[in-house]
Design an enzyme around this catalytic site. Structure first.
Site, PDB file in Angstrom:
ATOM      1  N   GLU A 110       0.814  -1.215   0.000  1.00 41.40           N
ATOM      2  CA  GLU A 110       0.000   0.000   0.000  1.00 41.40           C
ATOM      3  C   GLU A 110       0.842   1.258   0.000  1.00 41.40           C
ATOM      4  O   GLU A 110       1.937   1.277   0.546  1.00 41.40           O
ATOM      5  CB  GLU A 110      -0.836   0.049   1.291  1.00 41.40           C
ATOM      6  CG  GLU A 110      -1.921  -0.985   1.333  1.00 41.40           C
ATOM      7  CD  GLU A 110      -2.594  -1.032   2.700  1.00 41.40           C
ATOM      8  OE1 GLU A 110      -2.677   0.007   3.372  1.00 41.40           O
ATOM      9  OE2 GLU A 110      -3.030  -2.131   3.070  1.00 41.40           O
TER      10      GLU A 110
ATOM     11  N   CYS B 218       3.211   8.163   1.535  1.00 39.78           N
ATOM     12  CA  CYS B 218       3.626   7.201   2.546  1.00 39.78           C
ATOM     13  C   CYS B 218       3.825   5.859   1.838  1.00 39.78           C
ATOM     14  O   CYS B 218       2.920   5.374   1.164  1.00 39.78           O
ATOM     15  CB  CYS B 218       2.520   7.099   3.605  1.00 39.78           C
ATOM     16  SG  CYS B 218       2.808   5.791   4.801  1.00 39.78           S
TER      17      CYS B 218
ATOM     18  N   CYS C 140       4.778  -7.808   7.398  1.00 39.81           N
ATOM     19  CA  CYS C 140       5.705  -7.388   8.445  1.00 39.81           C
ATOM     20  C   CYS C 140       5.834  -8.514   9.458  1.00 39.81           C
ATOM     21  O   CYS C 140       4.877  -9.229   9.720  1.00 39.81           O
ATOM     22  CB  CYS C 140       5.157  -6.137   9.135  1.00 39.81           C
ATOM     23  SG  CYS C 140       6.265  -5.447  10.390  1.00 39.81           S
TER      24      CYS C 140
ATOM     25  N   CYS D 286       3.343  -6.282  16.088  1.00 41.49           N
ATOM     26  CA  CYS D 286       2.703  -5.310  16.998  1.00 41.49           C
ATOM     27  C   CYS D 286       1.211  -5.621  17.137  1.00 41.49           C
ATOM     28  O   CYS D 286       0.526  -5.895  16.148  1.00 41.49           O
ATOM     29  CB  CYS D 286       2.893  -3.883  16.497  1.00 41.49           C
ATOM     30  SG  CYS D 286       4.636  -3.387  16.429  1.00 41.49           S
TER      31      CYS D 286
ATOM     32  N   CYS E 172      -1.550  -3.558  15.023  1.00 43.41           N
ATOM     33  CA  CYS E 172      -1.270  -3.227  13.621  1.00 43.41           C
ATOM     34  C   CYS E 172      -1.812  -4.281  12.657  1.00 43.41           C
ATOM     35  O   CYS E 172      -1.593  -5.477  12.836  1.00 43.41           O
ATOM     36  CB  CYS E 172       0.235  -3.070  13.438  1.00 43.41           C
ATOM     37  SG  CYS E 172       0.692  -2.536  11.788  1.00 43.41           S
TER      38      CYS E 172
ATOM     39  N   GLY F  78       5.391  -2.709   6.745  1.00 44.80           N
ATOM     40  CA  GLY F  78       6.766  -3.208   6.891  1.00 44.80           C
ATOM     41  C   GLY F  78       7.600  -2.396   7.858  1.00 44.80           C
ATOM     42  O   GLY F  78       7.218  -1.304   8.279  1.00 44.80           O
ATOM     43  N   GLU F  79       8.725  -2.964   8.216  1.00 52.24           N
ATOM     44  CA  GLU F  79       9.668  -2.300   9.134  1.00 52.24           C
ATOM     45  C   GLU F  79      10.902  -1.905   8.308  1.00 52.24           C
ATOM     46  O   GLU F  79      11.702  -2.767   7.921  1.00 52.24           O
ATOM     47  CB  GLU F  79      10.019  -3.275  10.270  1.00 52.24           C
ATOM     48  CG  GLU F  79      11.196  -2.884  11.120  1.00 52.24           C
ATOM     49  CD  GLU F  79      11.163  -1.440  11.650  1.00 52.24           C
ATOM     50  OE1 GLU F  79      10.114  -0.975  12.116  1.00 52.24           O
ATOM     51  OE2 GLU F  79      12.218  -0.790  11.577  1.00 52.24           O
TER      52      GLU F  79
ATOM     53  N   SER G 156      10.126   5.678   9.827  1.00 55.64           N
ATOM     54  CA  SER G 156       9.545   5.248  11.100  1.00 55.64           C
ATOM     55  C   SER G 156       9.985   3.825  11.429  1.00 55.64           C
ATOM     56  O   SER G 156       9.933   2.935  10.581  1.00 55.64           O
ATOM     57  CB  SER G 156       8.021   5.315  10.987  1.00 55.64           C
ATOM     58  OG  SER G 156       7.425   4.971  12.202  1.00 55.64           O
TER      59      SER G 156
ATOM     60  N   SER H 278       8.383   4.449  16.879  1.00 56.85           N
ATOM     61  CA  SER H 278       7.063   4.043  17.360  1.00 56.85           C
ATOM     62  C   SER H 278       7.231   3.536  18.782  1.00 56.85           C
ATOM     63  O   SER H 278       7.701   2.425  18.998  1.00 56.85           O
ATOM     64  CB  SER H 278       6.499   2.939  16.459  1.00 56.85           C
ATOM     65  OG  SER H 278       6.376   3.440  15.151  1.00 56.85           O
ATOM     66  N   LEU H 279       6.860   4.372  19.730  1.00 63.04           N
ATOM     67  CA  LEU H 279       7.116   4.037  21.131  1.00 63.04           C
ATOM     68  C   LEU H 279       5.895   3.340  21.740  1.00 63.04           C
ATOM     69  O   LEU H 279       5.980   2.213  22.211  1.00 63.04           O
ATOM     70  CB  LEU H 279       7.467   5.313  21.904  1.00 63.04           C
ATOM     71  CG  LEU H 279       7.906   5.086  23.344  1.00 63.04           C
ATOM     72  CD1 LEU H 279       9.227   4.346  23.402  1.00 63.04           C
ATOM     73  CD2 LEU H 279       8.007   6.425  24.080  1.00 63.04           C
ATOM     74  N   HIS H 280       4.798   4.043  21.763  1.00 65.49           N
ATOM     75  CA  HIS H 280       3.496   3.530  22.208  1.00 65.49           C
ATOM     76  C   HIS H 280       3.393   3.157  23.684  1.00 65.49           C
ATOM     77  O   HIS H 280       2.285   2.902  24.161  1.00 65.49           O
ATOM     78  CB  HIS H 280       3.021   2.354  21.340  1.00 65.49           C
ATOM     79  CG  HIS H 280       2.960   2.662  19.884  1.00 65.49           C
ATOM     80  ND1 HIS H 280       2.378   3.792  19.378  1.00 65.49           N
ATOM     81  CD2 HIS H 280       3.449   1.996  18.790  1.00 65.49           C
ATOM     82  CE1 HIS H 280       2.481   3.814  18.057  1.00 65.49           C
ATOM     83  NE2 HIS H 280       3.145   2.748  17.671  1.00 65.49           N
TER      84      HIS H 280
ATOM     85  N   ASN I  62      -6.268   3.696  15.236  1.00 64.44           N
ATOM     86  CA  ASN I  62      -7.192   3.262  14.195  1.00 64.44           C
ATOM     87  C   ASN I  62      -7.684   1.887  14.573  1.00 64.44           C
ATOM     88  O   ASN I  62      -6.874   0.995  14.840  1.00 64.44           O
ATOM     89  CB  ASN I  62      -6.470   3.164  12.843  1.00 64.44           C
ATOM     90  CG  ASN I  62      -6.364   4.504  12.179  1.00 64.44           C
ATOM     91  OD1 ASN I  62      -7.364   5.172  11.970  1.00 64.44           O
ATOM     92  ND2 ASN I  62      -5.153   4.901  11.869  1.00 64.44           N
TER      93      ASN I  62
ATOM     94  N   CYS J 233      -2.638   1.982   8.231  1.00 68.99           N
ATOM     95  CA  CYS J 233      -1.580   1.094   7.776  1.00 68.99           C
ATOM     96  C   CYS J 233      -2.013  -0.370   7.656  1.00 68.99           C
ATOM     97  O   CYS J 233      -2.417  -0.987   8.637  1.00 68.99           O
ATOM     98  CB  CYS J 233      -0.461   1.228   8.796  1.00 68.99           C
ATOM     99  SG  CYS J 233       0.992   0.349   8.421  1.00 68.99           S
TER     100      CYS J 233
HETATM  101  N1  SAH Z   1       7.326  -0.531  11.124  1.00 69.13           N
HETATM  102  C1  SAH Z   1       7.428   0.894  11.251  1.00 69.13           C
HETATM  103  C2  SAH Z   1       6.631   1.682  10.222  1.00 69.13           C
HETATM  104  C3  SAH Z   1       5.256   1.217   9.842  1.00 69.13           C
HETATM  105  S1  SAH Z   1       3.872   1.544  10.877  1.00 69.13           S
HETATM  106  C4  SAH Z   1       7.081   1.333  12.646  1.00 69.13           C
HETATM  107  O1  SAH Z   1       6.706   0.494  13.443  1.00 69.13           O
HETATM  108  O2  SAH Z   1       7.242   2.500  12.943  1.00 69.13           O
HETATM  109  C5  SAH Z   1       3.619   3.275  10.869  1.00 69.13           C
HETATM  110  C6  SAH Z   1       3.046   3.784  12.191  1.00 69.13           C
HETATM  111  O3  SAH Z   1       1.663   3.412  12.338  1.00 69.13           O
HETATM  112  C7  SAH Z   1       3.759   3.225  13.405  1.00 69.13           C
HETATM  113  O4  SAH Z   1       3.965   4.243  14.358  1.00 69.13           O
HETATM  114  C8  SAH Z   1       2.747   2.197  13.921  1.00 69.13           C
HETATM  115  O5  SAH Z   1       2.995   1.894  15.250  1.00 69.13           O
HETATM  116  C9  SAH Z   1       1.454   2.905  13.638  1.00 69.13           C
HETATM  117  N2  SAH Z   1       0.261   2.062  13.655  1.00 69.13           N
HETATM  118  C10 SAH Z   1       0.121   0.806  13.240  1.00 69.13           C
HETATM  119  N3  SAH Z   1      -1.138   0.358  13.452  1.00 69.13           N
HETATM  120  C11 SAH Z   1      -1.817   1.386  13.994  1.00 69.13           C
HETATM  121  C12 SAH Z   1      -3.170   1.571  14.419  1.00 69.13           C
HETATM  122  N4  SAH Z   1      -4.057   0.588  14.352  1.00 69.13           N
HETATM  123  N5  SAH Z   1      -3.518   2.767  14.914  1.00 69.13           N
HETATM  124  C13 SAH Z   1      -2.615   3.785  14.991  1.00 69.13           C
HETATM  125  N6  SAH Z   1      -1.340   3.678  14.614  1.00 69.13           N
HETATM  126  C14 SAH Z   1      -0.928   2.494  14.115  1.00 69.13           C
END
Ligand code: SAH
Length: 348
Positions: free
Chosen positions: A90, A103, A110, A114, A117, A157-158, A189, A212-214, A288, A329
């Site tokens: 995508e 993007c 991936c 996570c 995701c 992807g990462e 990212s 991506s900390l979260h 999301n 994503c």
């Molecule tokens: N693998 C990389 C880049 C791809 S994801 C990474 O982890 O950063 C891009 C961003 O979208 C990341 O910050 C990821 O954590 C976030 N993301 C993935 N799923 C999501 C969701 N359901 N809601 C909000 N952010 C999300």
């Protein structure tokens, strides 16, 4: 077969020299490829004989638009591209005040796992080549009929799990004979692969690194992001601090707020403590919803942001674009995978 799309002008010249052609043709070929030429016949300033040789040694296989969604709200366009081997990835085109942004995905699927995701649900199919990442930018720009000034590597992807191809892609889009997009207009990212962050720091590129900390604590982060079990929060912050020291670039931390999981006051406070002394920017993202995941968006965005700001941390809430389409994503690819599962065919 040669992967022309992943080659620099110098590498193309080298390959052409090997075919008995003059080196300057490399630059011409590079220009055609980066204008999105779909066949060698279009390359009218290359002699017929050379075009014939290229046809014998390489294939141009632009991705096919498998699905396209256009947001009625803000003009965001989402593409599902089908690659020649049937894999799908995508890209999203977004219009911001600071310019048009694409993007892109760096892998088909991936393997980072996570919990929130959609991209990782079916695992990783394969890495993309530099040319395949580039094609997403080129053919998105051609399809929307507008120029692209910014790129974010935040799709499927990462990126640091496909380090060499991603680095090559950055080199390619940076070239004056290609898209000529400066590093300061590019964001990458990562979920926090520390060896990759360190390799990137050594290169001192001027791109923006997003992490991506979260979650600021190991318990929550390991639950949400398996990568944390290998590279924990303390090690990650040390690597981020070193990255800042080496590159002078402020890091952006992504934080998707999830109801009752990572949106407690103490987590905002812990985050502020961890960021002490490091120029950083926190991007709060409304989660999301992904159908397969039982996680809900937080109802405390404003409070969490205020807590951070009170402790001197710059935090913004990411404006959501494409709210009426599957712009999150991995959602479009996921939907296509489910459809093909139901139909029992192998498309995407
Ligand atoms: N693998 C990389 C880049 C791809 S994801 C990474 O982890 O950063 C891009 C961003 O979208 C990341 O910050 C990821 O954590 C976030 N993301 C993935 N799923 C999501 C969701 N359901 N809601 C909000 N952010 C999300």
């Amino acid at each position: 077969m040669l992967d022309l799309k992943s080659m620099t002008p110098e590498e193309l010249s080298e390959a052409l020299l090997g075919m008995g052609e003059p080196a300057f043709r490399g630059k011409q070929l590079f220009q055609w490829l980066h204008r999105g030429a779909k066949s060698f016949d279009e390359m009218t300033n290359l002699p017929k004989g050379l075009r014939e040789k290229l046809r014998e040694n390489a294939v141009l296989s632009p991705p096919r638009v498998a699905r396209k969604q256009v947001s009625k709200l803000d003009g965001t366009v989402k593409y599902l591209w089908e690659l020649p081997d049937g894999n799908c990835v995508e890209s999203v085109f977004m219009r911001y005040r600071h310019g048009n942004t694409v993007c892109v995905s760096s892998q088909a699927g991936c393997r980072m796992g996570c919990a929130f995701c959609a991209s990782t649900i079916a695992g990783k199919a394969r890495d993309l080549t530099a040319g395949e990442i580039l094609d997403q930018v080129l053919f998105t720009a051609l399809d929307v009929g507008d120029a692209v000034s910014n790129i974010v590597l935040m799709g499927i992807g990462e990126p640091l799990d496909n380090f060499d191809a991603v680095l090559k892609f950055l080199d390619l889009v940076n070239r004056p004979d290609g898209l000529n997009i400066g590093m300061r207009h590019i964001s990458l990212s990562t979920c926090g692969l520390i060896p990759g962050i360190r390799r990137l720091a050594d290169l001192r590129l001027q791109l923006t690194l997003s992490v991506s900390l979260h979650a600021p604590d190991n318990e929550t982060r390991s639950r949400l992001m398996p990568v944390n079990r290998a590279y924990d929060v303390e090690a990650l912050f040390t690597a981020c601090y070193d990255y800042f020291q080496r590159t002078g670039r402020r890091i952006s931390f992504e934080y998707a707020l999830i109801d009752g999981v990572n949106d407690h006051d103490w987590q905002a406070e812990r985050l502020a403590e961890r960021l002490h002394g490091m120029p950083a920017h926190v991007n709060l993202i409304p989660l999301n919803r992904v159908t397969e995941r039982n996680l809900r968006p937080s109802r405390r965005m404003g409070e969490f942001q205020a807590l951070l700001e009170r402790r001197g941390v710059t935090a913004t809430v990411r404006r959501s674009l494409g709210g009426d389409i599957d712009a999150s994503c991995g959602q479009l690819r996921r939907r296509a995978l489910q459809l093909s599962d139901k139909r029992g065919d192998a498309e995407c």
